[in-house]
Design an enzyme around this catalytic site. Structure first.
Site, PDB file in Angstrom:
ATOM      1  N   TYR A   1       3.391   7.305  18.434  1.00 44.78           N
ATOM      2  CA  TYR A   1       3.926   7.326  17.058  1.00 44.78           C
ATOM      3  C   TYR A   1       5.126   8.269  16.969  1.00 44.78           C
ATOM      4  O   TYR A   1       6.165   7.914  16.401  1.00 44.78           O
ATOM      5  CB  TYR A   1       2.801   7.787  16.134  1.00 44.78           C
ATOM      6  CG  TYR A   1       3.111   7.856  14.651  1.00 44.78           C
ATOM      7  CD1 TYR A   1       3.083   6.708  13.855  1.00 44.78           C
ATOM      8  CD2 TYR A   1       3.377   9.076  14.034  1.00 44.78           C
ATOM      9  CE1 TYR A   1       3.324   6.792  12.484  1.00 44.78           C
ATOM     10  CE2 TYR A   1       3.612   9.168  12.674  1.00 44.78           C
ATOM     11  CZ  TYR A   1       3.582   8.028  11.902  1.00 44.78           C
ATOM     12  OH  TYR A   1       3.821   8.105  10.545  1.00 44.78           O
TER      13      TYR A   1
ATOM     14  N   ASN B   1       9.833   0.362   5.909  1.00 43.69           N
ATOM     15  CA  ASN B   1       8.796   1.370   5.651  1.00 43.69           C
ATOM     16  C   ASN B   1       7.466   1.054   6.319  1.00 43.69           C
ATOM     17  O   ASN B   1       6.637   1.949   6.474  1.00 43.69           O
ATOM     18  CB  ASN B   1       8.629   1.468   4.121  1.00 43.69           C
ATOM     19  CG  ASN B   1       7.371   2.186   3.705  1.00 43.69           C
ATOM     20  OD1 ASN B   1       7.324   3.409   3.720  1.00 43.69           O
ATOM     21  ND2 ASN B   1       6.324   1.430   3.366  1.00 43.69           N
TER      22      ASN B   1
ATOM     23  N   ASP C   1       4.960 -10.322   9.487  1.00 42.38           N
ATOM     24  CA  ASP C   1       4.814  -9.189  10.398  1.00 42.38           C
ATOM     25  C   ASP C   1       6.218  -8.746  10.800  1.00 42.38           C
ATOM     26  O   ASP C   1       6.991  -9.558  11.320  1.00 42.38           O
ATOM     27  CB  ASP C   1       3.993  -9.652  11.618  1.00 42.38           C
ATOM     28  CG  ASP C   1       3.662  -8.509  12.574  1.00 42.38           C
ATOM     29  OD1 ASP C   1       4.490  -7.581  12.721  1.00 42.38           O
ATOM     30  OD2 ASP C   1       2.579  -8.557  13.181  1.00 42.38           O
TER      31      ASP C   1
ATOM     32  N   SER D   1       0.843  -1.195   0.000  1.00 41.97           N
ATOM     33  CA  SER D   1       0.000   0.000   0.000  1.00 41.97           C
ATOM     34  C   SER D   1       0.879   1.246   0.000  1.00 41.97           C
ATOM     35  O   SER D   1       2.077   1.178   0.327  1.00 41.97           O
ATOM     36  CB  SER D   1      -0.878  -0.035   1.261  1.00 41.97           C
ATOM     37  OG  SER D   1      -1.598   1.164   1.432  1.00 41.97           O
TER      38      SER D   1
ATOM     39  N   ASP E   1       4.453  -7.355   3.260  1.00 44.83           N
ATOM     40  CA  ASP E   1       3.358  -6.693   3.981  1.00 44.83           C
ATOM     41  C   ASP E   1       2.755  -7.709   4.948  1.00 44.83           C
ATOM     42  O   ASP E   1       2.793  -8.914   4.697  1.00 44.83           O
ATOM     43  CB  ASP E   1       2.270  -6.170   3.032  1.00 44.83           C
ATOM     44  CG  ASP E   1       1.528  -4.970   3.622  1.00 44.83           C
ATOM     45  OD1 ASP E   1       1.773  -3.829   3.191  1.00 44.83           O
ATOM     46  OD2 ASP E   1       0.708  -5.179   4.556  1.00 44.83           O
TER      47      ASP E   1
ATOM     48  N   LYS F   1       8.816   7.132  15.966  1.00 44.74           N
ATOM     49  CA  LYS F   1       9.425   7.689  14.751  1.00 44.74           C
ATOM     50  C   LYS F   1      10.717   8.435  15.091  1.00 44.74           C
ATOM     51  O   LYS F   1      11.666   8.413  14.317  1.00 44.74           O
ATOM     52  CB  LYS F   1       8.428   8.608  14.032  1.00 44.74           C
ATOM     53  CG  LYS F   1       7.244   7.855  13.399  1.00 44.74           C
ATOM     54  CD  LYS F   1       7.733   6.804  12.440  1.00 44.74           C
ATOM     55  CE  LYS F   1       6.681   6.329  11.448  1.00 44.74           C
ATOM     56  NZ  LYS F   1       7.214   5.254  10.577  1.00 44.74           N
TER      57      LYS F   1
HETATM   58  N1  LIG Z   1       1.032   8.858   4.685  1.00 45.19           N
HETATM   59  C1  LIG Z   1       1.529   9.772   5.503  1.00 45.19           C
HETATM   60  O1  LIG Z   1       0.998  10.897   5.623  1.00 45.19           O
HETATM   61  C2  LIG Z   1       2.778   9.464   6.283  1.00 45.19           C
HETATM   62  C3  LIG Z   1       3.416  10.538   6.926  1.00 45.19           C
HETATM   63  C4  LIG Z   1       4.568  10.279   7.656  1.00 45.19           C
HETATM   64  C5  LIG Z   1       5.095   8.988   7.729  1.00 45.19           C
HETATM   65  N2  LIG Z   1       4.447   7.962   7.091  1.00 45.19           N
HETATM   66  C6  LIG Z   1       5.030   6.622   7.212  1.00 45.19           C
HETATM   67  O2  LIG Z   1       5.142   6.042   5.943  1.00 45.19           O
HETATM   68  C7  LIG Z   1       5.178   4.623   6.076  1.00 45.19           C
HETATM   69  C8  LIG Z   1       4.249   4.011   5.040  1.00 45.19           C
HETATM   70  O3  LIG Z   1       2.917   4.391   5.348  1.00 45.19           O
HETATM   71  P1  LIG Z   1       1.822   4.732   4.239  1.00 45.19           P
HETATM   72  O4  LIG Z   1       1.460   6.138   4.403  1.00 45.19           O
HETATM   73  O5  LIG Z   1       2.236   4.214   2.929  1.00 45.19           O
HETATM   74  O6  LIG Z   1       0.590   3.879   4.845  1.00 45.19           O
HETATM   75  P2  LIG Z   1      -0.235   2.626   4.267  1.00 45.19           P
HETATM   76  O7  LIG Z   1      -1.182   2.282   5.337  1.00 45.19           O
HETATM   77  O8  LIG Z   1      -0.752   2.969   2.917  1.00 45.19           O
HETATM   78  O9  LIG Z   1       0.884   1.495   4.121  1.00 45.19           O
HETATM   79  C9  LIG Z   1       1.501   0.897   5.244  1.00 45.19           C
HETATM   80  C10 LIG Z   1       1.596  -0.596   5.001  1.00 45.19           C
HETATM   81  O10 LIG Z   1       2.342  -1.170   6.104  1.00 45.19           O
HETATM   82  C11 LIG Z   1       1.755  -2.409   6.390  1.00 45.19           C
HETATM   83  N3  LIG Z   1       2.081  -2.830   7.758  1.00 45.19           N
HETATM   84  C12 LIG Z   1       1.576  -2.317   8.912  1.00 45.19           C
HETATM   85  N4  LIG Z   1       2.068  -2.986   9.967  1.00 45.19           N
HETATM   86  C13 LIG Z   1       2.898  -3.938   9.468  1.00 45.19           C
HETATM   87  C14 LIG Z   1       3.675  -4.946  10.057  1.00 45.19           C
HETATM   88  N5  LIG Z   1       3.688  -5.130  11.382  1.00 45.19           N
HETATM   89  N6  LIG Z   1       4.424  -5.767   9.248  1.00 45.19           N
HETATM   90  C15 LIG Z   1       4.404  -5.600   7.906  1.00 45.19           C
HETATM   91  N7  LIG Z   1       3.647  -4.667   7.292  1.00 45.19           N
HETATM   92  C16 LIG Z   1       2.911  -3.842   8.059  1.00 45.19           C
HETATM   93  C17 LIG Z   1       0.265  -2.172   6.206  1.00 45.19           C
HETATM   94  O11 LIG Z   1      -0.445  -3.401   6.039  1.00 45.19           O
HETATM   95  C18 LIG Z   1       0.219  -1.273   4.986  1.00 45.19           C
HETATM   96  O12 LIG Z   1       0.036  -2.011   3.794  1.00 45.19           O
HETATM   97  C19 LIG Z   1       4.786   4.326   7.521  1.00 45.19           C
HETATM   98  O13 LIG Z   1       5.953   4.007   8.276  1.00 45.19           O
HETATM   99  C20 LIG Z   1       4.198   5.638   8.000  1.00 45.19           C
HETATM  100  O14 LIG Z   1       4.318   5.801   9.389  1.00 45.19           O
HETATM  101  C21 LIG Z   1       3.310   8.186   6.363  1.00 45.19           C
END
Ligand SMILES: NC(=O)c1ccc[n+]([C@@H]2O[C@H](COP(=O)([O-])OP(=O)(O)OC[C@H]3O[C@@H](n4cnc5c(N)ncnc54)[C@H](O)[C@@H]3O)[C@@H](O)[C@H]2O)c1
Length: 244
Positions: A155, A90, A63, A16, A37, A159
């Site tokens: 969080y 990520n 996981d 995702s 994932d 982070k």
């Molecule tokens: N989207 C934002 O605004 C934003 C901002 C700052 C940081 N981030 C960071 O970016 C990274 C990616 O997030 P995103 O925005 O693409 O979100 P997203 O929800 O689209 O994707 C995150 C993916 O991580 C997977 N995941 C969650 N826990 C897991 C685990 N224990 N083991 C394996 N996979 C796992 C989920 O199933 C999901 O598919 C994350 O670390 C998030 O904290 C996102």
């Protein structure tokens, strides 16, 4: 000339959002992709899009909090691809909750996914990278690490921990051919925003005039994964549309 020719990347949370965009962009630049994932069904689309580009693709559902599963998945990727050159740690979650209502379980899960997750993934691949004399580790942290976000104390702490971890590991691995860097995204349009309080979203609307797209983050990661970034290590690249 493709920028990641003959490279293979292990990307967590690749089903995702940002991880999926990294998988697509890195594959367009020539890399094979081991896509992880925890939600196995999310990996189908990622793997299909990488294969459609003619690149090697492997779905690795596990996981990231489970060290044994991470090691087994990483070993499988190394076995099938021959080598892993890039790790994008990520995977992430962002359920918002007021600190006064935060349970020990919610705190624990957040720390597990983001800090144990990053520890586990680095641990699983770093010996292999040291042996090869080359590696690129890119951790997706967040601007929450720097600013601290309301309803996201767990969080923000996790982070920020990733940033300290990356700086320390970068310094420790200097001279091995491995670089360790962080991207700190601002608000980016992915599924995770469904977990985030509207108040937080309003507070961090980027001054640049639009919300981030997953590719904005993937391009930053591509730079850090490239040969051109071989002198950059321990850095946190804030990709946030000016939302400091
Ligand atoms: N989207 C934002 O605004 C934003 C901002 C700052 C940081 N981030 C960071 O970016 C990274 C990616 O997030 P995103 O925005 O693409 O979100 P997203 O929800 O689209 O994707 C995150 C993916 O991580 C997977 N995941 C969650 N826990 C897991 C685990 N224990 N083991 C394996 N996979 C796992 C989920 O199933 C999901 O598919 C994350 O670390 C998030 O904290 C996102």
């Amino acid at each position: 000339m493709m920028r990641l020719e003959n490279r293979n990347a292990l990307i967590t949370g690749a089903g995702s959002g940002i991880g999926q965009a990294m998988a697509g962009l890195f594959a367009r630049e020539g890399a094979g992709i081991a896509a992880n994932d925890v939600e196995a069904d999310r990996l189908t689309a990622t793997v299909e899009s990488v294969s459609a580009l003619g690149r090697k693709a492997l779905a690795l559902p596990f996981d990231v909090t489970d060290l044994k599963a991470v090691q087994a998945g990483t070993d499988r990727a190394i076995g099938e691809f021959g080598h892993i050159d890039i790790l994008c740690a990520n995977a992430g979650i962002a359920p918002t909750v007021d600190f006064v209502d935060m349970t020990p379980e919610a705190w624990d899960r957040m720390i597990k996914v983001h800090l144990y997750g990053v520890y586990n993934c680095c641990k699983a691949v770093v010996d292999h990278m040291i042996e090869r004399g080359h590696g690129r580790i890119i951790i997706t942290s967040s601007m929450s690490a720097i600013n601290g976000d309301i309803h996201l104390t767990h969080y923000s702490a996790a982070k920020a921990g990733q940033v300290g971890f990356a700086r320390a590991l970068a310094r420790e691995l200097c001279g091995t051919g491995i670089t360790v860097n962080v991207i700190a995204p601002g608000l980016t349009k992915t599924n995770i925003l469904g977990e985030v309080d509207d108040e937080v979203i309003r507070k961090y609307e980027p001054p640049i005039g639009r919300i981030g797209q997953p590719d904005d983050q993937a391009y930053a990661a591509l730079y850090l994964a490239s040969e051109e970034a071989s002198f950059v290590t321990g850095h946190t690249l804030q990709v946030n549309g000016g939302a400091f």
